[in-house]
Each structure stands twice: as C-alpha cells, then as structure tokens.
Design a protein around this motif. Structure first.
Motif, PDB file in Angstrom:
ATOM      1  N   THR A  17      -7.868   0.225   2.383  1.00  0.00           N
ATOM      2  CA  THR A  17      -7.199  -1.036   2.683  1.00  0.00           C
ATOM      3  C   THR A  17      -6.414  -0.951   3.980  1.00  0.00           C
ATOM      4  OG1 THR A  17      -7.036  -1.453   0.334  1.00  0.00           O
ATOM      5  CG2 THR A  17      -5.613  -2.763   1.740  1.00  0.00           C
ATOM      6  N   ARG A  18      -5.828   0.222   4.230  1.00  0.00           N
ATOM      7  CA  ARG A  18      -4.966   0.360   5.405  1.00  0.00           C
ATOM      8  C   ARG A  18      -5.708   0.210   6.725  1.00  0.00           C
ATOM      9  NH1 ARG A  18      -3.315   6.607   4.279  1.00  0.00           N
ATOM     10  NH2 ARG A  18      -5.370   7.418   3.801  1.00  0.00           N
ATOM     11  N   TYR A  19      -7.039   0.278   6.700  1.00  0.00           N
ATOM     12  CA  TYR A  19      -7.776   0.125   7.957  1.00  0.00           C
ATOM     13  C   TYR A  19      -8.098  -1.341   8.258  1.00  0.00           C
ATOM     14  CZ  TYR A  19      -8.548   5.152   7.612  1.00  0.00           C
ATOM     15  OH  TYR A  19      -8.370   6.498   7.524  1.00  0.00           O
ATOM     16  N   ASP A  79       2.528   7.196   5.455  1.00  0.00           N
ATOM     17  CA  ASP A  79       1.080   7.293   5.319  1.00  0.00           C
ATOM     18  C   ASP A  79       0.394   5.931   5.461  1.00  0.00           C
ATOM     19  OD1 ASP A  79      -1.073   8.957   4.934  1.00  0.00           O
ATOM     20  OD2 ASP A  79      -1.202   8.510   2.795  1.00  0.00           O
ATOM     21  N   GLN A  80       1.099   4.844   5.118  1.00  0.00           N
ATOM     22  CA  GLN A  80       0.475   3.519   5.164  1.00  0.00           C
ATOM     23  C   GLN A  80       0.970   2.674   6.339  1.00  0.00           C
ATOM     24  OE1 GLN A  80      -2.011   2.739   3.233  1.00  0.00           O
ATOM     25  NE2 GLN A  80      -1.862   4.452   1.820  1.00  0.00           N
ATOM     26  N   PRO A 122      -0.672   3.657   9.951  1.00  0.00           N
ATOM     27  CA  PRO A 122      -2.008   3.131  10.270  1.00  0.00           C
ATOM     28  C   PRO A 122      -2.154   1.623  10.092  1.00  0.00           C
ATOM     29  CG  PRO A 122      -2.069   4.373   8.228  1.00  0.00           C
ATOM     30  CD  PRO A 122      -0.703   4.541   8.774  1.00  0.00           C
ATOM     31  N   ILE A 123      -1.301   0.978   9.318  1.00  0.00           N
ATOM     32  CA  ILE A 123      -1.487  -0.469   9.110  1.00  0.00           C
ATOM     33  C   ILE A 123      -0.686  -1.277  10.132  1.00  0.00           C
ATOM     34  CG2 ILE A 123      -1.069  -2.414   7.543  1.00  0.00           C
ATOM     35  CD1 ILE A 123      -1.629  -0.636   5.224  1.00  0.00           C
ATOM     36  N   PRO A 147      -6.468  -4.347   8.210  1.00  0.00           N
ATOM     37  CA  PRO A 147      -5.702  -5.285   9.043  1.00  0.00           C
ATOM     38  C   PRO A 147      -6.054  -5.198  10.527  1.00  0.00           C
ATOM     39  CG  PRO A 147      -4.253  -4.195   7.495  1.00  0.00           C
ATOM     40  CD  PRO A 147      -5.578  -3.495   7.420  1.00  0.00           C
ATOM     41  N   GLN A 148      -6.701  -4.072  10.924  1.00  0.00           N
ATOM     42  CA  GLN A 148      -7.066  -3.951  12.338  1.00  0.00           C
ATOM     43  C   GLN A 148      -8.244  -4.843  12.718  1.00  0.00           C
ATOM     44  OE1 GLN A 148      -7.467   0.062  13.939  1.00  0.00           O
ATOM     45  NE2 GLN A 148      -6.501   0.827  12.084  1.00  0.00           N
ATOM     46  N   PRO A 180     -12.296   8.609   8.614  1.00  0.00           N
ATOM     47  CA  PRO A 180     -12.797   9.941   8.247  1.00  0.00           C
ATOM     48  C   PRO A 180     -13.697   9.858   7.007  1.00  0.00           C
ATOM     49  CG  PRO A 180     -10.411   9.976   8.570  1.00  0.00           C
ATOM     50  CD  PRO A 180     -10.841   8.543   8.622  1.00  0.00           C
ATOM     51  N   PRO A 208      -4.454   7.368   9.943  1.00  0.00           N
ATOM     52  CA  PRO A 208      -3.869   8.100   8.818  1.00  0.00           C
ATOM     53  C   PRO A 208      -3.758   9.598   9.122  1.00  0.00           C
ATOM     54  CG  PRO A 208      -5.513   6.552   8.053  1.00  0.00           C
ATOM     55  CD  PRO A 208      -5.594   6.544   9.543  1.00  0.00           C
ATOM     56  N   GLU A 247       0.833  -1.201   0.000  1.00  0.00           N
ATOM     57  CA  GLU A 247       0.000   0.000   0.000  1.00  0.00           C
ATOM     58  C   GLU A 247       0.871   1.256   0.000  1.00  0.00           C
ATOM     59  OE1 GLU A 247      -3.794   0.519   0.345  1.00  0.00           O
ATOM     60  OE2 GLU A 247      -3.213  -1.091  -1.000  1.00  0.00           O
ATOM     61  N   GLU A 292     -12.167  10.118   3.529  1.00  0.00           N
ATOM     62  CA  GLU A 292     -11.099   9.174   3.177  1.00  0.00           C
ATOM     63  C   GLU A 292     -11.298   8.625   1.765  1.00  0.00           C
ATOM     64  OE1 GLU A 292      -8.127   8.052   3.138  1.00  0.00           O
ATOM     65  OE2 GLU A 292      -8.059   7.462   5.238  1.00  0.00           O
TER      66      GLU A 292
END
Lengths: 304, 428
Positions: free
Chosen positions: B222-224, A256-257, A260-261, B226-227, B215, A276, A13, B218
């Motif tokens: 994808t970056r959210y 940036d990635q 948050p990941i 994995p949580q 947000p 982010p 990402e 946004e």
C-alpha cells in the motif's frame, strides 16, 4: 490524492505496522528481560503462528470468521507449547548461558523454518480475513480489517500489561526478572517461570502473525523481517521494558511507512530515494546510535 | 592416483572456483564417455523448488515431467531414453551456480535447463561457460539476447521481455492510454520491463510518467501506491514472489470504489493465484499479458488440449486434482517446449555424449523456427541463432466474468528488434 489523505494513509499504514511490531517485539523483550535469552528464533515463532493460522482455516472450513477466531486461540497455544518444549529440552540444559543460547536459537530457527518448509511446502498460503469490509476514505479505499488489527493489538498489549503488573503470575515473573536466585529462595519454581515466559514470548509473536496473515499470507521465509525489526524495536525501546517497546514500535512503524508514503509526494523530485529500504537503513542507524550513546535503550534501566 | 584426482575435485565443487571447474571437466569427462554408449541421456533441471520462485518451480517440475513422459513414449532422443535430474536452487543465484556444477559434474548431465528467475540465470551462466555445458534458460530476461551472457547459454523456449513489451506497447497506447505509470520488481527482470517498455511507449508517442520499483521480497505494498500520479491513464504492473496476491489485493483496496486508471498487468502479478480470490473483484475489465492463455480459449488448438491434459491442468488453468491450485500457465509452457527443442537439436547434431556438447549448441544456433504443434502448444516461434533468443506470439487478455479472454495476439514480427550480439562469433 490530497496531501491530507496521503498523510492519513501513511498514518494508518504506520499504525498497522506498529501494532504488529509491538506485539512481536514485546514477546522478544519479555524473553530477554526475564530470561536474558537473545531469541534469534523469534521470527520463526511468528512464521509458525501464520502457518498454523493457514492450517486451521484450511482444514476447519466454515465461515472465515470462525476459523480465524479458532486460529487466534490455537496458534499461540501450539507455538507456545513448542517454545516451552524448546526451553525445557534445550535452553535449560545450557543453563541459559548467553553465548550458548544464541547459537541454540539459531539452530532452532533453522529447524523451525525447514520444518515448516517440509510440512507445509514453499508456497505462499492465503488466509481469508474474518470479515470483508472496505472503507472508502477521502481519496483512497482502505481495508476495514486493518483497522481491526490495530484495535486488537491495543487490547492484547493492554492485557499483557495488566497481567504483568496486576496478577500473581506477573509478580512472579517480575520477581524472577529482578533476581532469579532470590526468587528461587522464596519458593518460586524458576524453571517453570522460564518455560512459561518463553512460551508467552513465542505466543505473542504467533498472535501478531495470526493478525497479519489475512493481509500478507503465510510463507516459510516470512520470519526474517519481523525478527530484524523486533530487534531494532527492543534495542531502541530498552530490553525488558514494555513501555519502551511500544514507543519504539510506533517510532519504527511510522518511519517505515511515512518515509516511503509521505516524503515522495512532498518532495517528488527526490521521490525515488524515499524507499522502504531507506526507512530500514535509517531504523538500523538509529539502533546503532542508541547502542553507542544509550545502550540501555530509551526506557531501559542500566543493569549493574 | 584416483584419490589424487578426487580430492581437489571435491574441494573445488564446494568453493565453486573457476579453476576447479576446469579440472572437473577434464577430470571426469573421459570416464563418462566410456560409460555412456547405452546410457540414457540425462538432462539437468535447475528448479526453483523453494525460495521466492517456488510457485513457478512446482509447476515447472510438473510440466517438464509431463513433457518427459511424452518424449519417452515417442522413443526418446535419437532412440535413447531420456532422464531429467531435478535439483532445487532455492531461487538463489549463488546456489544456482552450485546446482549447475552439481548437475553437470556429479550427476553427469548432458546439459542443464529450466531456470526462470533472471537473477539465478545471470548468476549461473558464467558457470555454464566455465564447464562448457549448454544452459537452456526459460527466464524471459533480455540478458541472453543483450549479449551479457555467453555462447553456452540459450533461450529457445520463451520470448524475452524486450520483445514482449515492444510487441504489445502499440496496443496498450492505442487502446488504454498514453500516460503510463509502471510498477515493477526491483531486480534484473523488472529492470528489463522498466527500460524496454518505457522506450516502447515513447516510440508510440506515449510517456511513462512514473516508475515505481518494489523489492521482490516486499510483503506490504500500500505504501507504494500514493506515488501513482493522479493523471495516470494506464497503470502497468508486474510483480513476482510469494506476495503477489497481497500486491493485487492491496492495489484493489487502494482504489476501492473510487476512480482508477486503466490497469494493464503482466500475469506474473497473478501467476498461481486464483483470480476468484476475495478482494480481486476489481480486476474485472482490466487487461493482462499472458505468454500462454490460462483460460482455455474458444479457438484452442488440438495441441493446446493435448498439452493441458498431459500436464494435468483444467480449462481454467488450475490443477485437475484441486481447483484452487492454480498453475503458472503463462510461463510454464517453456519447460515443455524447451525439452522438445533439445530433442530436435540433439538429433540434428547427431548427439552421442558430452563430447558433442559444442555440436549441440551449433545445431541449435542453426535452427530458425519451431512449428506449432504438440511440441510447441503455445504457438510457432522463430529463433535467432546469433542472439540465442526465441520470439513467439504474445497475448493480451481482458478479465471478463472472472475469466481471462484473449483480445489481441501479436505477430512474431511485432517483437523483432535489431540484433545486439552475435554469439556465433564467440569461441566456445
């Protein structure tokens, strides 16, 4: 998901963000490096590229791949044309005075943004990806198209570097960058070089947008983020330095990635803080620090 | 003299100052009263024509326009024709308040309705109280019934989020799973989901194991993902804004062909998006909340058919003129139903003009239910005059063969909760 696959996802990402950012920011950097123009409308050229990609894919029809390749050619040409026109009609008449051009490009920003709103409407406009390939990696699925974006960005950036360093056009551009009066004395048509550089800068943003639009959709307000991030990249990397731009884009794209990941998984108790938004705050903080301690940027040359 | 009145008035509209609003109200009202005897009733519509709510705005305008035609064909309100003045608020709270002032004082609207996005509603409502102009919102937010707003702000056309999620939580925990991870937009509307669904799941013996806020502006999701904890049984998602298609597409990419939890989404994540879009195949077998069923169900009422035809929506929820132009069907009925509720309340109040605005609010507060029919095609609703909030039926649909098929419909009682405010005790 194992720690390893989460890191891989963050890496991928981050590379996608960095690729698109490097393309967009190199356009901004080119324009500033050679013309000394701070182009506040740069994000809108990005947006126009995306909207034109939608227009092409919507009206051409046929297989998505054909429309996409066509858009990849048409969007930078049209956006570059608009930029060259803006340069000739507005910026040139202001004699490229820094303050005046900033205000003028702010005006241009609104004209382009509201023009896109009037012509194409306020909705998010989807563009199909040229091919539909999903890779099943360990622990997560990933879009094959995103990998293609990374590859395309690398090819385009290499071409840009070759143009700047190994062609006559590049030589002329570099000569103009070093000293426009001397370049003019040697018979270089500086006005034409400027129009071309401004068009190229906008065209690069448009290409970046065409690459990203199958992932994100075109929207008339989409220009704000790329503008902010491009400015960060260009300031950190050093205005006018292509190498610095790429390095800084990688840095910001990763921050940036990865924040948050990766961090929420490593430190689950504090996960809610690694958003982010925090990444953006940190990137902007780095910009501020660079401006204070190394105003020419990491790779920029100090101008007398 | 008249110059002296208009000068400060103009300035106050621009600055949006409270004192200016009061001046306007007193300054302009008498002139309007003299002129209104045969004038049409004018309703202001605070429209999200641009900004992040544009997909809704486009359909709210169509729905309200279609409802207006039906209303005027029936003879309008109290025998007077009705006009709607649409004004774009850019889905922005600050502009929302300005638009409200403009509609109320410059366009001389009798009342204002139509806003959906909760941050716009919260930003505008104080202006309604200042100008003493009724403000009928279609926002789902719990801010009306929570007591956060004021006596002039009412929500008679759509159920609030607290009631929606409370009525559906038992079905979700009993049929899909008890360990829930929530993904929601990080602003007032999403926070309602976070707070009330978490509480409702707990009440059912389940648990929300992770809350992921995103947000609303946004563009990359994808970056959210994995949580999302691996032991999640149900993924609860609700997203808004222009990037909803990216959101669901990236969710599908993320899970790919691997194991995934049960997915329960609010159709907000898919409003105005064609469910047949490439990349959304994974939604097959997942569940959605729908305020109003996008796909015409087998047992659809006559009123449902009438409403679809009037608005110009086909059986799949898309525009009759363009099958790719999907409506915001689950929400936009509120723009239709609220108009007919305005008619009923105005007629009950014997509404003559702006001097009767208070009577209108009191008449609406006295109402207790709205019957299913052409005026209320989504179904019957009950209305709580004390909390200014309507309560309707909620639908849970399952994606089967690319269609949203209803599998559960809640009762009105499922959505009731104890009153948190009594607006009728507040002064006007």
């Amino acid at each position: 998901m194992s720690l390893g696959s989460i890191f891989l996802l963050a890496l991928l990402e981050g590379l996608v963000s960095a690729s698109v950012l490097a393309l967009t920011a190199s356009g901004l950097s080119l324009v500033f490096g050679i013309m000394r123009v701070v182009n506040v409308a740069h994000g809108e050229f990005f947006m126009l590229g995306a909207v034109i990609a939608w227009f092409v894919s919507h009206w051409v029809g046929g297989p998505p791949a054909v429309a996409f390749v066509l858009a990849l050619g048409v969007a930078p040409l049209v956006v570059g044309g608009i930029a060259a026109l803006a340069d000739t009609l507005v910026l040139k008449r202001l004699n490229y005075e820094p303050e005046a051009t900033i205000v003028a490009t702010i005006g241009l920003l609104y004209i382009l943004q509201q023009g896109a709103l009037s012509l194409f409407g306020p909705n998010a406009l989807p563009v199909p990806a040229p091919f539909d390939l999903r890779l099943q990696l360990i622990g997560f699925g990933y879009s094959g198209y995103k990998l293609a974006v990374i590859a395309a960005a690398v090819v385009i950036l290499l071409s840009l570097w070759l143009i700047l360093t190994h062609t006559r056009i590049g030589l002329v551009m570099r000569a103009t960058q070093i000293d426009r009066n001397t370049a003019r004395a040697f018979g270089i048509n500086v006005d034409r070089v400027y129009a071309m550089v401004f068009a190229m800068g906008a065209g690069l943003a448009a290409i970046a947008a065409v690459l990203i639009v199958p992932i994100q959709q075109a929207h008339y307000l989409m220009g704000a983020d790329p503008l902010l991030l491009s400015f960060s990249v260009v300031i950190i990397g050093g205005l006018g330095s292509l190498r610095g731009t790429v390095v800084a884009a990688l840095l910001i794209g990763m921050v940036d990635q990865v924040i948050p990941i990766f961090l929420p998984v490593v430190l689950p108790d504090y996960g809610a803080y690694f958003t982010p938004t925090l990444a953006k705050i940190l990137a902007t903080l780095v910009v501020a620090l660079v401006l204070v301690f190394r105003p020419q940027g990491l790779f920029g040359k100090r101008h007398a | 003299m008249s110059n002296k009145m208009t000068m400060p008035t103009r300035r106050s509209v621009l600055s949006g100052m409270a004192a200016g609003g009061a001046l306007l109200a007193t300054g302009l009202t008498p002139r309007f009263v003299q002129a209104q005897s045969s004038a049409p009733i004018k309703l202001g519509f605070q429209l999200h024509r641009t900004g992040i709510g544009a997909a809704y705005g486009r359909w709210y305008e169509r729905t309200a326009t279609a409802a207006l035609k039906v209303l005027n064909d029936q003879g309008g309100i109290g025998g007077r024709p009705v006009e709607i003045v649409f004004e774009d608020d850019g889905t922005d709270p600050a502009r929302g308040a300005e638009v409200f002032g403009k509609l109320a004082t410059q366009a001389n609207c009798d009342l204002v309705y139509g806003a959906l996005f909760s941050h716009v509603v919260v930003g505008t409502a104080p202006r309604a109280a200042e100008l003493k102009v009724p403000y009928l919102v279609c926002s789902e937010g719990h801010h009306v019934a929570s007591g956060m707003l004021n006596r002039w702000t009412l929500q008679p056309g759509i159920t609030d989020v607290k009631s929606q999620v409370q009525s559906m939580a038992p079905w979700v925990t009993q049929n899909l799973g008890k360990k829930v991870t929530m993904v929601f937009p990080d602003y007032a509307f999403g926070h309602d989901h976070r707070d009330f669904f978490t509480a409702a799941v707990q009440a059912q013996g389940g648990e929300v194991i992770r809350q992921i806020a995103i947000p609303p502006t946004e563009t990359s999701f994808t970056r959210y993902f994995p949580q999302i904890p691996a032991d999640t049984e149900v993924l609860y998602h609700v997203m808004v804004g222009p990037a909803v298609l990216t959101f669901v597409k990236e969710l599908g990419e993320f899970y790919g062909t691997g194991d995934r939890p049960q997915i329960f989404g609010f159709i907000d994540s898919l409003e105005a998006v064609n469910i047949a879009s490439p990349g959304l195949e994974f939604l097959e077998g997942t569940h959605f909340w729908e305020g109003h069923n996008r796909n015409k169900q087998a047992d659809a009422s006559e009123a449902e058919t009438f409403y679809r035809t009037a608005v110009g929506v086909d059986d799949t929820g898309a525009s009759v003129s363009d099958a790719n132009e999907v409506s915001t069907y689950a929400h936009m009925f509120s723009a239709w139903e609220t108009l007919f509720t305005i008619k009923d309340a105005m007629e009950a109040a014997g509404y003559q003009g702006p001097a009767d605005r208070q009577k209108f609010v009191e008449a609406l507060e006295a109402m207790t239910s709205f019957a299913e029919g052409n005026d209320h095609p989504q179904g019957d609703l009950s209305f709580n005059g004390k909390t200014h909030q309507a309560f309707g039926h909620q639908n849970i649909s399952k994606v089967e063969g690319g269609k949203l098929i209803r599998v559960h419909r809640t009762s009105l009682e499922d959505g009731y909760y104890p009153d948190e405010v009594d607006y009728t005790t507040q002064s006007f």
